[in-house]
Design an enzyme around this catalytic site. Sequence first.
Site, PDB file in Angstrom:
ATOM      1  N   ASP A   1       0.811  -1.223   0.000  1.00 43.73           N
ATOM      2  CA  ASP A   1       0.000   0.000   0.000  1.00 43.73           C
ATOM      3  C   ASP A   1       0.845   1.273   0.000  1.00 43.73           C
ATOM      4  OD1 ASP A   1      -2.078  -1.738   0.147  1.00 43.73           O
ATOM      5  OD2 ASP A   1      -2.696  -1.231   2.184  1.00 43.73           O
TER       6      ASP A   1
ATOM      7  N   MET B   1      -6.236  -2.501  -4.122  1.00 50.24           N
ATOM      8  CA  MET B   1      -6.010  -2.431  -2.672  1.00 50.24           C
ATOM      9  C   MET B   1      -5.612  -1.019  -2.268  1.00 50.24           C
ATOM     10  SD  MET B   1      -4.373  -6.028  -1.486  1.00 50.24           S
ATOM     11  CE  MET B   1      -5.462  -7.426  -1.154  1.00 50.24           C
TER      12      MET B   1
HETATM   13  O1  F6P Z   1      -1.938  -3.958   3.724  1.00 51.80           O
HETATM   14  C1  F6P Z   1      -2.031  -4.557   2.496  1.00 51.80           C
HETATM   15  C2  F6P Z   1      -3.394  -5.047   2.184  1.00 51.80           C
HETATM   16  O2  F6P Z   1      -3.156  -5.631   0.982  1.00 51.80           O
HETATM   17  C3  F6P Z   1      -4.545  -4.048   2.151  1.00 51.80           C
HETATM   18  O3  F6P Z   1      -4.586  -3.167   1.080  1.00 51.80           O
HETATM   19  C4  F6P Z   1      -5.729  -4.979   2.192  1.00 51.80           C
HETATM   20  O4  F6P Z   1      -6.896  -4.361   2.620  1.00 51.80           O
HETATM   21  C5  F6P Z   1      -5.274  -6.004   3.168  1.00 51.80           C
HETATM   22  O5  F6P Z   1      -3.868  -6.056   3.067  1.00 51.80           O
HETATM   23  C6  F6P Z   1      -5.906  -7.344   2.987  1.00 51.80           C
HETATM   24  O6  F6P Z   1      -5.246  -8.290   3.784  1.00 51.80           O
HETATM   25  P1  F6P Z   1      -5.737  -9.809   3.996  1.00 51.80           P
HETATM   26  O7  F6P Z   1      -6.771 -10.127   2.998  1.00 51.80           O
HETATM   27  O8  F6P Z   1      -4.501 -10.626   3.836  1.00 51.80           O
HETATM   28  O9  F6P Z   1      -6.241  -9.857   5.375  1.00 51.80           O
END
Ligand code: F6P
Length: 371
Positions: A149, A191
């Site tokens: 991010d 994301m």
């Molecule tokens: O922090 C990175 C990120 O990819 C965010 O943009 C996203 O909301 C989150 O992680 C999702 O993480 P996970 O699905 O692994 O819990």
Amino acid sequence: MSGVRSCMSKIKRIGILTGGGDCPGLNAVIRAVAKRSMFEHRWEVYGIEDGYEGLINNHYRKLKASDVSGILTIGGTILGTSNTADPYGYLTKSGGKIVCRDVSRRVIRNVRAMKLDALVLIGGDGTLATADRLYRSGLPIIGVPKTIDNDLGGTDVTFGFDTAVTVATEAIDRLHSTAQSHHRIMIVELMGRRAGWIALYAGVAGGGDIILIPEIPYTAEAVAAKVLARRKLGKRFSLVVIAEGAKPKGGEVVVKKRVANSPEPIRLGGVGFVLGEVLERLTGTEARCVVLGHLQRGGSPTAGDRVLATQLGAEAVNLIVRGEFGRMVAVRCREITSIALDVPAQGPRLVPPDHPLIAAARSVGTSFGDE
Ligand code: F6P
């Protein structure tokens, strides 16, 4: 610098841990830290498995040179990771009930029992905030920032971001031709919970007509007006690039689910579908939405991310050599440097609404949904 002491002679054994969500370039950091430690300093290197879970439950292994060879180009992390295990709020079953316990003292005991002279923690804001607390309790910790991010405070850029932007740009390129063929609105949701860096960069690189990011609340009316204005010019399709954390003016983010046992319990997703329905109504044009999701995090890192991850890993070893614990390697004005571990906890690095790239995009006709 306070707390600096040369302690290279004392170092015999170090540990490496990857925490939080995975990110392209993690293996490149592990490789850089481990190779330099093994070859240059003859330190033993231990890999902690599955993030803090491994420190809590003593899951680790000694890494051999062969374990960190050939991993530069590989996505994910050879050590595994967890974005739920938290030493200061660890969920366990007790008497049929789930209870939340502070097991940080157990973690400190475990690290001491492993005889680790330094611990390199690679992670995002959650992992690093915990790392700072453990450092303040006496553990010799060095942080390495990671997140696709690109929103960590204290560093200008994080590895993984370039890969995410590259993947997203390729997706936008591919969606362009199908949007054009069907005269549709194509929405690609990327994301970015708090910050719209991926959507901004990929949106500009992919020539998105409308870019919607959390930092600039939009109105569906402004987005629809842009679609209709393009139609007037004979452009019968539009491409909307939207960050998962984007929200309408006066509205809220779209929550996909809540993960009870996570330090970051809210998972976003679906704002593109919500917007698509409104746009169909307002423009009379068919809309489709693609959520790119974890494709942005998976697979091989780009050349840029491999280089950055290698530099940060090598610098982490410099900090160990100089005994500069409680610090995190960082990029400032294109220089590799370090900052206090608590800096990312002071808040995310958001896209400033007057960012030069936003101005450049507006100047070529891109809408941010706020006009
Ligand atoms: O922090 C990175 C990120 O990819 C965010 O943009 C996203 O909301 C989150 O992680 C999702 O993480 P996970 O699905 O692994 O819990």
